[in-house]
Design a protein around this motif. Structure first.
Motif, PDB file in Angstrom:
ATOM      1  N   SER A   5     -17.036 -16.286  -4.745  1.00 57.40           N
ATOM      2  CA  SER A   5     -17.266 -15.529  -5.978  1.00 57.40           C
ATOM      3  C   SER A   5     -16.870 -14.071  -5.805  1.00 57.40           C
ATOM      4  CB  SER A   5     -18.737 -15.619  -6.395  1.00 57.40           C
ATOM      5  OG  SER A   5     -19.112 -16.962  -6.619  1.00 57.40           O
ATOM      6  N   ALA A   6     -17.214 -13.516  -4.639  1.00 52.02           N
ATOM      7  CA  ALA A   6     -16.861 -12.125  -4.369  1.00 52.02           C
ATOM      8  C   ALA A   6     -15.350 -11.951  -4.296  1.00 52.02           C
ATOM      9  CB  ALA A   6     -17.508 -11.664  -3.065  1.00 52.02           C
ATOM     10  N   ALA A   7     -14.666 -12.913  -3.688  1.00 52.50           N
ATOM     11  CA  ALA A   7     -13.215 -12.838  -3.564  1.00 52.50           C
ATOM     12  C   ALA A   7     -12.539 -12.880  -4.937  1.00 52.50           C
ATOM     13  CB  ALA A   7     -12.697 -13.976  -2.682  1.00 52.50           C
ATOM     14  N   ALA A  42     -18.933 -19.495   4.253  1.00 55.32           N
ATOM     15  CA  ALA A  42     -20.222 -18.862   4.553  1.00 55.32           C
ATOM     16  C   ALA A  42     -20.549 -17.797   3.512  1.00 55.32           C
ATOM     17  CB  ALA A  42     -20.171 -18.221   5.945  1.00 55.32           C
ATOM     18  N   ASP A  43     -21.791 -17.398   3.500  1.00 57.75           N
ATOM     19  CA  ASP A  43     -22.196 -16.320   2.622  1.00 57.75           C
ATOM     20  C   ASP A  43     -21.477 -15.044   3.052  1.00 57.75           C
ATOM     21  OD1 ASP A  43     -24.333 -15.545   0.489  1.00 57.75           O
ATOM     22  OD2 ASP A  43     -24.409 -13.954   2.000  1.00 57.75           O
ATOM     23  N   LEU A  44     -21.201 -14.168   2.101  1.00 60.51           N
ATOM     24  CA  LEU A  44     -20.446 -12.953   2.371  1.00 60.51           C
ATOM     25  C   LEU A  44     -21.055 -12.143   3.506  1.00 60.51           C
ATOM     26  CD1 LEU A  44     -18.071 -11.157   1.468  1.00 60.51           C
ATOM     27  CD2 LEU A  44     -19.593 -10.099  -0.195  1.00 60.51           C
ATOM     28  N   SER A  45     -22.354 -12.014   3.528  1.00 57.58           N
ATOM     29  CA  SER A  45     -23.041 -11.204   4.544  1.00 57.58           C
ATOM     30  C   SER A  45     -22.971 -11.821   5.942  1.00 57.58           C
ATOM     31  CB  SER A  45     -24.503 -10.993   4.148  1.00 57.58           C
ATOM     32  OG  SER A  45     -25.174 -12.239   4.039  1.00 57.58           O
ATOM     33  N   ALA A  46     -22.602 -13.104   6.006  1.00 52.24           N
ATOM     34  CA  ALA A  46     -22.559 -13.786   7.307  1.00 52.24           C
ATOM     35  C   ALA A  46     -21.229 -13.578   8.024  1.00 52.24           C
ATOM     36  CB  ALA A  46     -22.808 -15.281   7.120  1.00 52.24           C
ATOM     37  N   GLU A  85     -18.351  -0.807  -1.167  1.00 47.26           N
ATOM     38  CA  GLU A  85     -18.489   0.135  -2.285  1.00 47.26           C
ATOM     39  C   GLU A  85     -19.346  -0.460  -3.405  1.00 47.26           C
ATOM     40  OE1 GLU A  85     -14.593   1.073  -3.608  1.00 47.26           O
ATOM     41  OE2 GLU A  85     -14.083   2.286  -1.841  1.00 47.26           O
ATOM     42  N   GLN A  86     -19.224  -1.770  -3.587  1.00 45.08           N
ATOM     43  CA  GLN A  86     -19.981  -2.448  -4.631  1.00 45.08           C
ATOM     44  C   GLN A  86     -21.408  -2.788  -4.210  1.00 45.08           C
ATOM     45  OE1 GLN A  86     -18.605  -2.957  -7.811  1.00 45.08           O
ATOM     46  NE2 GLN A  86     -16.993  -1.686  -6.896  1.00 45.08           N
ATOM     47  N   GLY A  87     -21.743  -2.519  -2.960  1.00 48.66           N
ATOM     48  CA  GLY A  87     -23.076  -2.825  -2.469  1.00 48.66           C
ATOM     49  C   GLY A  87     -23.291  -4.286  -2.152  1.00 48.66           C
ATOM     50  N   LEU A  88     -22.183  -5.031  -1.992  1.00 51.49           N
ATOM     51  CA  LEU A  88     -22.293  -6.462  -1.700  1.00 51.49           C
ATOM     52  C   LEU A  88     -22.543  -6.713  -0.222  1.00 51.49           C
ATOM     53  CD1 LEU A  88     -19.368  -7.818  -3.920  1.00 51.49           C
ATOM     54  CD2 LEU A  88     -21.782  -7.583  -4.513  1.00 51.49           C
ATOM     55  N   VAL A  89     -22.122  -5.787   0.637  1.00 51.69           N
ATOM     56  CA  VAL A  89     -22.396  -5.872   2.077  1.00 51.69           C
ATOM     57  C   VAL A  89     -22.887  -4.507   2.539  1.00 51.69           C
ATOM     58  CG1 VAL A  89     -20.727  -7.704   2.576  1.00 51.69           C
ATOM     59  CG2 VAL A  89     -19.979  -5.325   2.644  1.00 51.69           C
TER      60      VAL A  89
END
Length: 300
Positions: A5-7, A42-46, A85-89
């Motif tokens: 989704s982030a991509a 995997a989840d983005l943060s992983a 920048e978006q605060g996603l990571v």
């Protein structure tokens, strides 16, 4: 957040905010999709630095070119910088990601004699009045005569050309507009196509198109059709198994410099943001000069 989704959100950002070309966005989307598969979705943060390094290592094992690896690393760095920048990571894992430097390869260039022979053949074929032959001749003359990209050629509308002045208005990378000159042969070929070829192609569609170059069904011609055309007619003249429209752009730039054109003038014509991009053609000219010297000079 889910990586996929982030991509996709990032790809939309590139297209709508940064206004990169659709081709560049497709390449970045493909690179990130491959990263997602490598990371097991995997989840983005992983995703961490080791995940990214493993991804590039797998690409190396597949035999991907260094230029491809460099682009993939650039895509990852750009994506994670945006995600932070978006605060996603919280942290950007790509900061210390290093990819092999791109190897500098000189572009494939046709000789002036080869281009003369090729275009003479196309002009003779167009003399019979076949709409496709008239269009193909005009396309090749414009690609070589104006040194434009295939995307710029396909995006040309009739109103973008000034046949009296021999100039065209094209939309380049980053939606940057510029005016490019083209010569009398290209002007004559386009004029013949507009008079005798385009009306026949336009009649195949119910919808009127403003496009200069039309495909078999009467709509705007696509890049794939232009690639096929150039591959068929140019490959025999340069001795390459695979060749595309960009070779005509390379050839135009090299011939301009061989003829004494100023490097910055060539940069303007080609629409390069950096002079360094244009300088590759000075190396091509030097290579050709050296090859000629070695063949001709008794003390070489």
């Amino acid at each position: 957040m889910e990586f996929r989704s982030a991509a996709e959100a990032f790809a939309d950002h590139l297209l709508q905010v940064r206004r990169l070309s659709p081709a560049t966005v497709r390449a970045y989307r493909s690179d990130l999709r491959d990263l997602g598969v490598s990371a097991g979705d995997a989840d983005l943060s992983a995703i961490d630095l080791e995940t990214l390094r493993d991804w590039l290592w797998r690409a190396t094992q597949r035999g991907d070119a260094r230029s491809t690896l460099a682009r993939r690393a650039a895509a990852a760095r750009s994506f994670f910088s945006w995600a932070q920048e978006q605060g996603l990571v919280e942290h950007d894992p790509s900061v210390r990601l290093i990819a092999p430097k791109r190897g500098r390869t000189l572009p494939t260039v046709a000789s002036a004699d080869a281009m003369t022979a090729l275009l003479d053949q196309q002009r003779a074929a167009a003399a019979g009045g076949d709409p496709h032959a008239l269009r193909d001749h005009a396309i090749l003359e414009m690609l070589y005569g104006a040194g434009i990209r295939v995307s710029e050629l396909c995006g040309l509308d009739i109103d973008d050309l000034d046949l009296d002045r021999g100039t065209g208005r094209v939309l380049g990378k980053g939606s940057k507009e510029r005016v490019v000159p083209y010569g009398i042969p290209a002007r004559d070929a386009v004029g013949a196509y507009l008079t005798r070829g385009r009306p026949a192609l336009a009649s195949r569609s119910d919808k009127a198109s403003p496009a200069l170059f039309l495909g078999a069904r009467g709509g705007r011609i696509g890049a794939r059709a232009v690639y096929t055309l150039v591959a068929e007619v140019l490959a025999p003249h340069v001795g390459a198994a695979t060749i595309g429209p960009h070779a005509l752009r390379h050839t135009a730039a090299t011939h301009l410099l061989d003829g004494g054109a100023d490097l910055r003038a060539v940069q303007e014509i080609l629409g390069h943001a950096s002079l360094g991009t244009t300088q590759i053609y000075t190396h091509v000219s030097a290579e050709r000069l050296t090859a000629t010297y070695r063949l001709a000079h008794p003390r070489a």
